[in-house]
Design a protein around this motif. Structure first.
Motif, PDB file in Angstrom:
ATOM      1  N   ILE A  62      56.461  15.230  -8.218  1.00 19.26           N
ATOM      2  CA  ILE A  62      57.167  16.511  -8.100  1.00 19.26           C
ATOM      3  C   ILE A  62      57.474  17.046  -9.491  1.00 19.26           C
ATOM      4  O   ILE A  62      58.095  16.356 -10.311  1.00 19.26           O
ATOM      5  N   ASP A  63      57.024  18.259  -9.748  1.00 21.07           N
ATOM      6  CA  ASP A  63      57.269  18.897 -11.039  1.00 21.07           C
ATOM      7  C   ASP A  63      58.773  19.031 -11.281  1.00 21.07           C
ATOM      8  O   ASP A  63      59.491  19.543 -10.423  1.00 21.07           O
ATOM      9  N   GLY A  64      59.232  18.545 -12.400  1.00 21.67           N
ATOM     10  CA  GLY A  64      60.645  18.617 -12.754  1.00 21.67           C
ATOM     11  C   GLY A  64      61.389  17.307 -12.604  1.00 21.67           C
ATOM     12  O   GLY A  64      62.491  17.160 -13.119  1.00 21.67           O
ATOM     13  N   VAL A  65      60.804  16.340 -11.888  1.00 23.97           N
ATOM     14  CA  VAL A  65      61.443  15.027 -11.740  1.00 23.97           C
ATOM     15  C   VAL A  65      61.199  14.215 -13.005  1.00 23.97           C
ATOM     16  O   VAL A  65      60.072  14.064 -13.451  1.00 23.97           O
ATOM     17  N   ILE A  66      62.282  13.712 -13.574  1.00 19.40           N
ATOM     18  CA  ILE A  66      62.195  12.858 -14.756  1.00 19.40           C
ATOM     19  C   ILE A  66      62.133  11.390 -14.344  1.00 19.40           C
ATOM     20  O   ILE A  66      61.314  10.627 -14.836  1.00 19.40           O
ATOM     21  N   SER A  67      63.021  10.990 -13.419  1.00 17.45           N
ATOM     22  CA  SER A  67      63.042   9.605 -12.954  1.00 17.45           C
ATOM     23  C   SER A  67      63.717   9.523 -11.596  1.00 17.45           C
ATOM     24  O   SER A  67      64.425  10.441 -11.177  1.00 17.45           O
ATOM     25  N   ALA A  68      63.479   8.408 -10.927  1.00 15.06           N
ATOM     26  CA  ALA A  68      64.136   8.110  -9.659  1.00 15.06           C
ATOM     27  C   ALA A  68      64.558   6.649  -9.712  1.00 15.06           C
ATOM     28  O   ALA A  68      63.729   5.763  -9.939  1.00 15.06           O
ATOM     29  N   ILE A  69      65.847   6.413  -9.521  1.00 16.08           N
ATOM     30  CA  ILE A  69      66.393   5.062  -9.646  1.00 16.08           C
ATOM     31  C   ILE A  69      66.941   4.611  -8.294  1.00 16.08           C
ATOM     32  O   ILE A  69      67.821   5.257  -7.723  1.00 16.08           O
ATOM     33  N   LEU A  70      66.411   3.515  -7.801  1.00 15.35           N
ATOM     34  CA  LEU A  70      66.885   2.930  -6.553  1.00 15.35           C
ATOM     35  C   LEU A  70      68.244   2.288  -6.800  1.00 15.35           C
ATOM     36  O   LEU A  70      68.381   1.446  -7.683  1.00 15.35           O
ATOM     37  N   VAL A  71      69.259   2.692  -6.036  1.00 18.14           N
ATOM     38  CA  VAL A  71      70.587   2.105  -6.213  1.00 18.14           C
ATOM     39  C   VAL A  71      71.018   1.258  -5.013  1.00 18.14           C
ATOM     40  O   VAL A  71      71.947   0.467  -5.123  1.00 18.14           O
ATOM     41  N   TYR A  72      70.323   1.421  -3.884  1.00 18.35           N
ATOM     42  CA  TYR A  72      70.668   0.624  -2.707  1.00 18.35           C
ATOM     43  C   TYR A  72      69.454   0.553  -1.796  1.00 18.35           C
ATOM     44  O   TYR A  72      68.737   1.546  -1.628  1.00 18.35           O
TER      45      TYR A  72
END
Length: 88
Positions: A62-72
């Motif tokens: 997805i354009d604009g996403v820098i990172s995605a961090i799983l927290v749970y």
């Protein structure tokens, strides 16, 4: 059944487009975030045609996403059993 909570870091100037794109994905729900910082709180569930893991991997496209961090992460059949008991 898998249920995941993810913090998505987006470019602040693209946060609205990122939020719209995320919400279109199967099993994804955007719960809020901070527009100024570009952070979104997202939950992801397995969908009929996509696993939660595959859906989270697609966040990077997805354009604009820098990172995605799983927290749970929760995985188990008892979540499905609870839903069935509530319906009956």
């Amino acid at each position: 059944m898998n249920l995941c909570s993810v913090i998505v870091q987006a470019r602040p100037e693209k946060i609205n487009q990122v939020q719209t794109s995320l919400a279109r994905l199967p099993g994804v729900e955007v719960h809020g975030g901070t527009e100024e910082e570009g952070k979104l709180i997202v939950t992801v569930e397995d969908a009929e045609d996509a696993s939660a893991a595959d859906t989270m991997m697609s966040f990077n496209d997805i354009d604009g996403v820098i990172s995605a961090i799983l927290v749970y992460h929760y995985g188990g059949d008892d979540l499905n059993e609870e839903v069935i008991r509530e319906v009956n």
